[in-house]
Motif scaffolding. Structure first.
Motif, short mmCIF file in Angstrom:
data_model
loop_
_atom_site.label_atom_id
_atom_site.label_comp_id
_atom_site.label_asym_id
_atom_site.label_seq_id
_atom_site.Cartn_x
_atom_site.Cartn_y
_atom_site.Cartn_z
N GLY A 106 7.68 -39.36 30.11
CA GLY A 106 9.16 -38.64 29.57
C GLY A 106 10.10 -39.60 29.21
N ASN A 107 11.27 -39.06 29.05
CA ASN A 107 12.41 -39.96 28.63
C ASN A 107 13.54 -39.93 29.53
OD1 ASN A 107 11.29 -40.49 25.88
ND2 ASN A 107 11.90 -38.32 25.29
N VAL A 137 16.52 -43.67 33.69
CA VAL A 137 16.07 -43.46 35.23
C VAL A 137 17.32 -43.26 36.22
CG1 VAL A 137 14.97 -44.41 37.16
CG2 VAL A 137 14.32 -45.07 35.04
N THR A 138 17.21 -42.21 36.91
CA THR A 138 18.18 -41.74 37.82
C THR A 138 17.64 -41.59 38.97
OG1 THR A 138 19.46 -40.49 36.14
CG2 THR A 138 19.89 -40.18 38.36
N GLY A 172 17.91 -31.08 33.80
CA GLY A 172 17.63 -31.54 32.45
C GLY A 172 16.54 -32.64 32.77
N PHE A 173 16.12 -32.96 33.79
CA PHE A 173 15.14 -34.09 33.68
C PHE A 173 13.95 -33.69 33.37
CE2 PHE A 173 18.51 -35.39 36.63
CZ PHE A 173 18.90 -36.59 36.35
N ASP A 174 13.26 -34.43 32.50
CA ASP A 174 12.00 -33.96 32.18
C ASP A 174 10.66 -34.60 32.88
OD1 ASP A 174 12.09 -36.58 31.12
OD2 ASP A 174 11.52 -36.14 29.10
N VAL A 175 11.09 -35.46 33.68
CA VAL A 175 9.93 -36.00 34.67
C VAL A 175 10.82 -36.12 35.96
CG1 VAL A 175 8.51 -37.99 35.14
CG2 VAL A 175 8.69 -37.24 32.97
N ASN A 192 4.20 -25.50 37.94
CA ASN A 192 3.59 -26.56 37.07
C ASN A 192 4.82 -26.85 36.04
OD1 ASN A 192 1.09 -26.39 38.02
ND2 ASN A 192 0.66 -24.76 36.80
N ALA A 193 5.76 -26.32 35.81
CA ALA A 193 6.91 -26.62 35.05
C ALA A 193 7.64 -28.05 35.35
CB ALA A 193 7.66 -25.47 34.63
N CYS A 194 7.96 -28.01 36.54
CA CYS A 194 8.58 -29.10 37.16
C CYS A 194 7.74 -30.01 38.30
CB CYS A 194 10.04 -28.67 37.57
SG CYS A 194 10.11 -27.33 38.93
#
Length: 209
Positions: A106-107, A137-138, A172-175, A192-194
């Motif tokens: 992810g981004n 990255v956070t 809002g993190f996608d990964v 599964n979504a997160c």
């Protein structure tokens, strides 16, 4: 394929062993070595060229003799793995395999840690791999979860890890990533979504590459 695991926490033996057997390895294809003394040595003298690095290298060479791959499950040993000369079999850092997988996935990455001292090393590691893909990255600390884990309060620490993953996804993190292998079990209770990535699966996937 035979895998040797090098742990510094005894609890990681069950985490990685169960995952390996679920992934198709049999018990006689898996070997575990637990060496808390290696982590202690690296914490005292982490610089390259010291006795701690030599001890890790010696251990890895011995494990490689009877394995097709060696997985190092402790991030503290990572710098010593990186200074080791070429091995006869792949030496896989679980944390590095996870960072690489996250950067590909992810981004916008949220890396969840349990210990304050692990925040900066994880920021550096994940940023290194994210640089190749442009991902952001956070690194976030889950308050109090390490104390819960040390106290053996499994339900509480798993709930805290699961909640932190869901909150990161909502932000809002996608990964979402669990930085410590022992967190992996908490991911089973996340939708599964997160559902977070973790080093247990990433390391086993790296063996198959």
């Amino acid at each position: 394929m035979r895998i040797s695991f090098l742990h510094t926490m005894g609890s990681n033996e069950a985490v990685f062993g169960c995952a390996a057997m679920k992934a198709g390895w049999s018990a006689d294809q898996i070997r575990h070595t637990v060496r808390a003394d290696l982590r202690q040595a690296m914490e005292k003298t982490p610089a390259p060229g010291g006795d701690a690095h030599d001890l890790v290298h010696e251990t890895l060479r011995a494990l490689a003799v009877e394995a097709d791959a060696v997985i190092v499950t402790c991030a503290t040993l990572g710098p010593a793995v990186d200074t080791m000369q070429a091995s006869s079999v792949p030496i896989i850092r679980a944390d590095a395999a996870l960072a690489a997988a996250a950067a590909r996935a992810g981004n916008n990455l949220a890396v969840l840690c349990a210990v304050e001292s692990s925040v900066a090393p994880n920021q550096a590691l994940f940023a290194h791999y994210a640089a190749a893909t442009g991902a952001r990255v956070t690194v976030q600390l889950i308050p109090g979860v390490w104390a819960l884990y040390q106290e053996g309060k499994q339900h509480a620490w798993m709930a805290a890890c699961a909640q932190a993953a869901c909150e990161a996804h909502a932000q809002g993190f996608d990964v979402v990533v669990y930085a410590h292998p022992w967190m992996a079990e908490a991911g089973e209770s996340v939708g599964n979504a997160c559902r977070p990535l973790h080093g247990v699966q990433a390391a086993l996937d790296a063996v198959r590459v």
